[in-house]
Design a protein around this motif. Structure first.
Motif, PDB file in Angstrom:
ATOM      1  N   GLY A 175      43.781  41.462  42.611  1.00 14.95           N
ATOM      2  CA  GLY A 175      43.897  41.728  44.307  1.00 14.95           C
ATOM      3  C   GLY A 175      42.117  40.928  45.076  1.00 14.95           C
ATOM      4  N   THR A 176      42.590  40.709  46.659  1.00 16.40           N
ATOM      5  CA  THR A 176      41.093  40.798  47.320  1.00 16.40           C
ATOM      6  C   THR A 176      40.480  41.586  47.696  1.00 16.40           C
ATOM      7  OG1 THR A 176      41.888  38.528  48.117  1.00 16.40           O
ATOM      8  CG2 THR A 176      40.380  39.664  48.911  1.00 16.40           C
ATOM      9  N   GLY A 304      39.535  35.537  47.996  1.00 15.78           N
ATOM     10  CA  GLY A 304      40.192  35.155  47.995  1.00 15.78           C
ATOM     11  C   GLY A 304      41.614  35.336  47.178  1.00 15.78           C
ATOM     12  N   GLY A 305      43.282  35.648  47.879  1.00 15.84           N
ATOM     13  CA  GLY A 305      44.464  35.908  46.632  1.00 15.84           C
ATOM     14  C   GLY A 305      45.000  35.743  47.691  1.00 15.84           C
ATOM     15  N   LEU A 306      46.618  35.626  47.058  1.00 13.87           N
ATOM     16  CA  LEU A 306      47.785  35.431  47.433  1.00 13.87           C
ATOM     17  C   LEU A 306      48.550  36.368  47.901  1.00 13.87           C
ATOM     18  CD1 LEU A 306      48.685  34.996  43.935  1.00 13.87           C
ATOM     19  CD2 LEU A 306      47.880  33.297  45.235  1.00 13.87           C
ATOM     20  N   SER A 307      48.092  37.393  48.516  1.00 19.02           N
ATOM     21  CA  SER A 307      48.650  39.063  49.931  1.00 19.02           C
ATOM     22  C   SER A 307      49.001  38.472  50.625  1.00 19.02           C
ATOM     23  CB  SER A 307      47.613  40.027  49.601  1.00 19.02           C
ATOM     24  OG  SER A 307      46.542  39.493  50.330  1.00 19.02           O
ATOM     25  N   LYS A 308      48.510  37.503  51.107  1.00 22.48           N
ATOM     26  CA  LYS A 308      48.687  36.692  52.391  1.00 22.48           C
ATOM     27  C   LYS A 308      49.722  35.766  52.701  1.00 22.48           C
ATOM     28  CE  LYS A 308      45.890  40.580  54.304  1.00 22.48           C
ATOM     29  NZ  LYS A 308      46.508  42.343  54.585  1.00 22.48           N
ATOM     30  N   SER A 309      49.540  34.676  51.964  1.00 28.45           N
ATOM     31  CA  SER A 309      50.422  33.710  51.904  1.00 28.45           C
ATOM     32  C   SER A 309      51.320  32.692  50.988  1.00 28.45           C
ATOM     33  CB  SER A 309      49.501  32.352  51.647  1.00 28.45           C
ATOM     34  OG  SER A 309      48.135  33.098  50.801  1.00 28.45           O
ATOM     35  N   ALA A 312      52.071  40.039  48.283  1.00 25.99           N
ATOM     36  CA  ALA A 312      51.101  40.630  48.096  1.00 25.99           C
ATOM     37  C   ALA A 312      51.762  41.817  46.882  1.00 25.99           C
ATOM     38  CB  ALA A 312      51.081  41.318  49.290  1.00 25.99           C
ATOM     39  N   GLY A 313      52.730  41.719  46.350  1.00 28.20           N
ATOM     40  CA  GLY A 313      52.818  42.928  45.092  1.00 28.20           C
ATOM     41  C   GLY A 313      52.425  42.686  44.017  1.00 28.20           C
ATOM     42  N   VAL A 314      52.485  40.867  43.963  1.00 28.89           N
ATOM     43  CA  VAL A 314      51.506  40.612  42.917  1.00 28.89           C
ATOM     44  C   VAL A 314      49.988  40.543  42.281  1.00 28.89           C
ATOM     45  CG1 VAL A 314      53.650  38.865  42.498  1.00 28.89           C
ATOM     46  CG2 VAL A 314      51.030  38.014  43.431  1.00 28.89           C
ATOM     47  N   ARG A 315      49.438  41.426  43.316  1.00 27.75           N
ATOM     48  CA  ARG A 315      48.065  41.153  43.561  1.00 27.75           C
ATOM     49  C   ARG A 315      47.005  40.937  42.974  1.00 27.75           C
ATOM     50  NH1 ARG A 315      47.152  44.162  46.990  1.00 27.75           N
ATOM     51  NH2 ARG A 315      44.828  45.116  45.690  1.00 27.75           N
ATOM     52  N   GLY A 316      47.140  39.664  43.329  1.00 30.40           N
ATOM     53  CA  GLY A 316      46.336  37.578  42.618  1.00 30.40           C
ATOM     54  C   GLY A 316      45.436  37.863  43.337  1.00 30.40           C
ATOM     55  N   GLY A 317      44.337  37.767  43.626  1.00 37.67           N
ATOM     56  CA  GLY A 317      42.627  37.674  44.002  1.00 37.67           C
ATOM     57  C   GLY A 317      41.890  36.790  42.984  1.00 37.67           C
ATOM     58  N   TRP A 318      40.621  35.954  42.973  1.00 37.58           N
ATOM     59  CA  TRP A 318      39.520  35.684  42.535  1.00 37.58           C
ATOM     60  C   TRP A 318      38.406  35.867  43.589  1.00 37.58           C
ATOM     61  CZ3 TRP A 318      44.532  33.426  43.302  1.00 37.58           C
ATOM     62  CH2 TRP A 318      45.591  33.488  42.579  1.00 37.58           C
ATOM     63  N   GLY A 338      39.548  48.896  35.294  1.00 38.97           N
ATOM     64  CA  GLY A 338      40.266  49.202  34.375  1.00 38.97           C
ATOM     65  C   GLY A 338      40.901  47.987  33.789  1.00 38.97           C
ATOM     66  N   GLY A 339      40.264  47.454  34.292  1.00 39.57           N
ATOM     67  CA  GLY A 339      40.544  45.917  33.521  1.00 39.57           C
ATOM     68  C   GLY A 339      42.358  45.028  34.023  1.00 39.57           C
ATOM     69  N   MET A 340      41.880  43.320  33.990  1.00 35.06           N
ATOM     70  CA  MET A 340      42.814  42.852  34.752  1.00 35.06           C
ATOM     71  C   MET A 340      44.170  43.098  33.373  1.00 35.06           C
ATOM     72  SD  MET A 340      42.357  40.922  37.026  1.00 35.06           S
ATOM     73  CE  MET A 340      44.006  40.160  37.259  1.00 35.06           C
ATOM     74  N   PRO A 341      45.154  43.032  34.219  1.00 35.02           N
ATOM     75  CA  PRO A 341      46.154  43.688  33.051  1.00 35.02           C
ATOM     76  C   PRO A 341      47.124  41.929  32.937  1.00 35.02           C
ATOM     77  CG  PRO A 341      47.175  43.921  35.657  1.00 35.02           C
ATOM     78  CD  PRO A 341      45.601  43.606  35.327  1.00 35.02           C
ATOM     79  N   PHE A 342      47.236  42.185  31.580  1.00 32.53           N
ATOM     80  CA  PHE A 342      47.587  40.130  31.254  1.00 32.53           C
ATOM     81  C   PHE A 342      49.216  39.930  32.833  1.00 32.53           C
ATOM     82  CE2 PHE A 342      49.987  36.978  29.100  1.00 32.53           C
ATOM     83  CZ  PHE A 342      49.011  36.418  28.539  1.00 32.53           C
ATOM     84  N   LEU A 343      50.080  40.497  32.344  1.00 29.90           N
ATOM     85  CA  LEU A 343      51.230  39.863  32.772  1.00 29.90           C
ATOM     86  C   LEU A 343      51.137  39.456  34.257  1.00 29.90           C
ATOM     87  CD1 LEU A 343      54.104  40.157  32.837  1.00 29.90           C
ATOM     88  CD2 LEU A 343      54.383  42.182  33.389  1.00 29.90           C
ATOM     89  N   LEU A 344      49.810  40.587  35.156  1.00 31.29           N
ATOM     90  CA  LEU A 344      49.823  40.253  37.074  1.00 31.29           C
ATOM     91  C   LEU A 344      48.649  38.452  36.738  1.00 31.29           C
ATOM     92  CD1 LEU A 344      49.124  42.993  38.466  1.00 31.29           C
ATOM     93  CD2 LEU A 344      51.660  41.292  38.796  1.00 31.29           C
TER      94      LEU A 344
END
Length: 470
Positions: A175-176, A304-309, A312-318, A338-344
């Motif tokens: 997430g962002t 940026g990320g995916l939460s607003k567009s 939000a529940g997938v916690r995508g950010g870069w 704790g690190g990036m979870p592979f699934l998300l």
């Protein structure tokens, strides 16, 4: 001052800067009183084993920060500092906002700006299922290596206008918010200042305070951040970073002009400040202004990320960052989360690279604009800012409403909104008489209309329509 010596064991950087920081810290803590005379430069140089020139540079730095004054033949004296009530830019943020930790049940949620529900759950479910089927081993273990397409997805998602980051500039994040905090943790140390606007996404300043960073507040006007005040803060407090939202700023919706972005970049370069450009809402707009990163690419980190567009529940950010920062930020993100979870991470990359994320964003924008149209119609005649594609409204309250009182009145009538204190990055004496409310979280447009009707009724009735003692 005969028994005083500075502590030079903490901090980093050149000796003169550590000496100035130590003296400033002792002034702040009351170890050195206002009016006290600092040791003569030659004496202090002898006591700490350095040159007179080093002490002179430290004293000059203290003068630039407005902490001391000096005259030839008289010495260097500590100036009386302004009371905390009139120097809010040096105060620490609280660690808690004005929102409930657990939202009261049965209330209409106008206090969130997450992507509206347009049925993206079905798309996410399909991508999730395919990911589990394709990668059972990776899901059962920790992520040791990031596949290349995770970086490619970030580069694609953060691209806007003529800004086109390369994959080797990208850091995938949870997430962002986590992205920004990883950058702050990696590139600053406890005690460093991070600059913020008075009103902003204040959870960053609160989180930064929890890890020992200090807040310096920069003034803004109707056009956004004031570059001259940014320069003043840089000269006095020497912040290492600044967090800002140049496009569709949260909560005021101001978008910085190209001229102001260029001026901010110039000041940041002159004072060696790293800029964090949060483009989370900018990603929703069609604003053509070049990103701040295009004016200062060597020192600007874009988040940026995916939460607003998208969701939000997938916690995508870069993050997109200068190459020199990338490894440090990746390590800091891992240590803090704790690190990036592979699934998300895999689901988010697939959403972007498949085109699903862009399609969901288009549908979200259509829904957001339909809801903003409701606000514009129902609040016609009142002073508010709303922008196409952006899921929140900044409402300036008429007399005699106060921001906190209006928030409580809305709560009593079943609607959760945010008062201005929720967005204050530090203890600011500025009063804006504003509230922010989002329109993306209610399930249906009729719920949006119902919530806006409550707000309109309270505005029409004034304080006579609300009794805080009832």
């Amino acid at each position: 001052m005969t028994n005083w010596l500075p502590d030079l064991t903490a901090g980093s950087g050149p000796l003169y800067q550590r000496l100035a920081d130590s003296i400033e810290s002792d002034i702040d803590r009351g170890v050195i009183d206002a009016g006290a005379k600092l040791p003569p430069q030659r004496d202090l140089a002898y006591d700490i084993g350095t040159t007179v020139g080093t002490v002179g540079r430290a004293y000059q730095l203290l003068r630039e920060r407005g902490l001391v004054s000096g005259e030839v033949g008289r010495g260097t004296y500590v100036l009386a500092q302004q009371s905390e009530a009139v120097k809010p830019e040096f105060l620490e943020p609280g660690t808690q906002g004005t929102r409930y930790v657990d939202a009261p049940p049965g209330k209409l949620r106008f206090d969130s700006t997450a992507a509206p529900d347009i049925g993206q759950g079905a798309i996410v479910a399909d991508v999730l299922s395919r990911t589990v089927q394709d990668h059972p081993h990776e899901i059962s273990s920790y992520v040791r290596e990031f596949p290349g397409h995770w970086f490619e997805a970030g580069a694609r998602w953060l691209s806007r206008n003529s800004f086109r980051p390369t994959a080797d500039a990208i850091v995938p994040t949870l997430g962002t918010h986590a992205a920004v905090m990883a950058a702050i943790a990696a590139l600053t140390t406890p005690g460093d200042y991070v600059a913020f606007e008075h009103l902003t996404y204040s959870q960053i300043s609160r989180s930064a305070g929890l890890i020992g960073r200090r807040t310096a507040l920069v003034a803004s006007d109707e056009e956004g951040i004031d570059p001259q005040d940014f320069e003043r803060v840089c000269a006095q407090k020497h912040p290492k970073m600044m967090f800002l939202m140049p496009t569709a700023q949260n909560p005021t919706l101001v978008t910085l002009s190209a001229a102001r972005r260029e001026a901010i970049a110039r000041v940041a370069r002159e004072y060696n400040v790293v800029l964090i450009e949060d483009d989370l809402y900018g990603d929703l707009t069609d604003d053509p202004t070049p990103l701040l990163a295009e004016y200062a690419p060597e020192r600007t980190i874009v988040a940026g990320g995916l939460s607003k567009s998208v969701a939000a529940g997938v916690r995508g950010g870069w993050l997109s960052c200068p190459p020199a920062y990338r490894h440090r930020i990746r390590v800091a993100h891992k240590m803090m989360t704790g690190g990036m979870p592979f699934l998300l991470a895999e689901v988010n990359a697939r959403l972007v690279l498949s085109g699903h994320a862009s399609e969901i964003r288009k549908r979200c924008i259509v829904e957001i604009n339909a809801r903003i149209a409701i606000v514009r119609e129902m609040l016609a005649g009142f002073d508010f800012k709303a922008q196409d594609n952006v899921p929140f409204v900044w409402l300036t309250l008429p007399d005699p409403w106060l921001s906190g009182t209006f928030k409580n009145a809305c709560l009593e009538h079943g609607v959760l909104i945010d008062d201005e204190d929720e967005f204050k990055a530090g203890r600011s004496e500025q009063v804006f008489h504003g509230v922010r409310f989002g329109v993306s979280q209610p399930r249906h447009s009729k719920d949006v209309a119902g919530g806006v009707a409550v707000i309109r009724r309270l505005l029409d009735e004034g304080r006579a329509g609300y009794d805080s003692f009832s």
